[in-house]
Design an enzyme around this catalytic site. Structure first.
Site, mmCIF file in Angstrom:
data_model
loop_
_atom_site.group_PDB
_atom_site.id
_atom_site.type_symbol
_atom_site.label_atom_id
_atom_site.label_comp_id
_atom_site.label_asym_id
_atom_site.label_seq_id
_atom_site.Cartn_x
_atom_site.Cartn_y
_atom_site.Cartn_z
ATOM 1 N N ASP A 26 0.848 -1.194 0.000
ATOM 2 C CA ASP A 26 0.000 0.000 0.000
ATOM 3 C C ASP A 26 0.888 1.249 0.000
ATOM 4 O O ASP A 26 1.782 1.366 0.833
ATOM 5 C CB ASP A 26 -0.884 -0.048 1.267
ATOM 6 C CG ASP A 26 -2.015 0.957 1.242
ATOM 7 O OD1 ASP A 26 -2.367 1.446 0.147
ATOM 8 O OD2 ASP A 26 -2.556 1.244 2.329
ATOM 9 N N HIS A 67 -7.710 9.698 4.132
ATOM 10 C CA HIS A 67 -7.323 8.640 5.069
ATOM 11 C C HIS A 67 -7.760 9.019 6.480
ATOM 12 O O HIS A 67 -7.833 10.188 6.816
ATOM 13 C CB HIS A 67 -5.808 8.433 5.026
ATOM 14 C CG HIS A 67 -5.308 7.964 3.686
ATOM 15 N ND1 HIS A 67 -4.461 8.699 2.911
ATOM 16 C CD2 HIS A 67 -5.579 6.833 3.000
ATOM 17 C CE1 HIS A 67 -4.201 8.026 1.792
ATOM 18 N NE2 HIS A 67 -4.871 6.887 1.820
ATOM 19 N N HIS A 105 -9.535 5.266 -1.976
ATOM 20 C CA HIS A 105 -8.801 5.221 -0.703
ATOM 21 C C HIS A 105 -9.634 5.923 0.352
ATOM 22 O O HIS A 105 -10.516 6.706 0.043
ATOM 23 C CB HIS A 105 -7.440 5.907 -0.854
ATOM 24 C CG HIS A 105 -6.425 5.058 -1.547
ATOM 25 N ND1 HIS A 105 -5.247 4.672 -0.963
ATOM 26 C CD2 HIS A 105 -6.438 4.506 -2.780
ATOM 27 C CE1 HIS A 105 -4.577 3.923 -1.819
ATOM 28 N NE2 HIS A 105 -5.268 3.801 -2.927
ATOM 29 N N THR A 164 -8.805 2.150 8.803
ATOM 30 C CA THR A 164 -9.097 2.834 10.072
ATOM 31 C C THR A 164 -10.256 2.190 10.834
ATOM 32 O O THR A 164 -10.200 2.047 12.057
ATOM 33 C CB THR A 164 -9.400 4.320 9.811
ATOM 34 O OG1 THR A 164 -8.349 4.855 9.000
ATOM 35 C CG2 THR A 164 -9.475 5.105 11.103
HETATM 36 ZN ZN LIG Z 1 -4.417 5.152 0.705
#
Ligand SMILES: [Zn+2]
Length: 284
Positions: free
Chosen positions: A82, A180, A208, A233
């Protein structure tokens, strides 16, 4: 079954309008929770491993755990770097047994990003490894960010299309308004950008920052052409909340299994709900 490249399932996802989840692996419990959920729902999936997670777990353990999951489950599983930051780290992962890599050249100029991504694609393709590229900056969304600044970071469809044509990546992460981490409010996803890019290229768009995006927005993103969605997360939060609760309930606990078991069970539920939302059940 051995680990597979993302090309084992992404073309099908694009054609049949579902998305495959990339669930990040941070330790053994994450890896177990993700594969258990996928076994139950017969879903393909991607283990995402960041460079930080790689340092934490060690590359040998990371590959061994993913290979064990693929062998045990018989599912098509990709082990994917990633946000790989260089050609060297991508090659190190491929040599160690990764079946897929992301090269994130989004902090370079557009032309340099194309040039570097092309090099990774050329080397990876020769080894049957799939590659994800990134265009535009996927950052943290701040409440006070001005619209102009926000738009400055978004991917431009014509650039994304040219990026695909020149690099030949197997999927393309473009900045469309997600970020993110967890969101303070609701993300502002630019579905028009997803649609414009997805219609023009044969590979799926990657979303993402999938944690905390409302279900309806996820469905709309998939309908617009997203075929891979990254989630990390939400699993981290589920894991840590359950550990915290278990420790708060009993101050005498010292056996890690006592608090890691509820944490792992909570992650199984998170991953199952995402697989169902993404529509990848029974697609293995
Ligand atoms: Zn990412």
């Amino acid at each position: 079954m051995a680990l597979v490249s993302m090309n084992e399932f992404l073309p099908k996802a694009k054609a049949n309008k579902f998305a495959v989840g990339q669930f990040n692996m941070n330790n053994l419990e994450f890896a177990q929770a993700i594969v258990e959920a996928a076994i139950e729902l017969k879903s393909p999936f991607i283990y995402g491993v960041s460079e930080g997670a790689l340092k934490y777990m060690g590359i040998e353990f990371t590959v061994a755990i993913a290979e064990a999951a693929a062998k045990k489950s018989g599912l098509p599983i990709a082990l994917h770097l990633d946000h790989g930051s260089s050609f060297e780290v991508a090659m190190k992962c491929i040599r160690a047994g990764f079946s897929s890599v992301m090269f994130d050249g989004s902090h370079y100029s557009f032309e340099e990003n194309i040039r570097l991504t092309k090099e990774v694609v050329k080397a990876a393709r020769a080894m049957g490894v799939s590659v994800e590229g990134e265009l535009g900056t996927i950052g943290g969304v701040e409440d006070d960010i001005s619209v102009d600044e926000e738009h400055a970071n978004l991917a431009k469809p014509e650039e994304a299309i040219r990026f695909y044509e020149e690099t030949g990546v197997d999927c393309l992460a473009i900045a469309v308004g997600t970020a993110h981490g967890m969101y303070a409010g609701e993300p502002n996803i630019h579905f028009d950008i997803i649609e414009a890019v997805s219609k023009a290229i044969p590979v799926p768009v990657v979303l993402h920052g999938g944690s905390g995006v409302p279900d309806e927005m996820i469905r709309k993103s998939i309908a617009a052409g997203v075929g891979k969605i990254n989630v990390n997360t939400e699993n981290q939060v589920a894991c840590t909340e359950n550990i915290r609760a278990a420790l708060a309930k009993d101050a005498k606990i010292y056996d890690p299994r006592k608090y890691l078991t509820p944490a792992r069970n909570a992650m199984i539920e998170v991953v199952k709900s995402k697989i169902q939302l993404f529509g990848s059940s029974n697609q293995a």
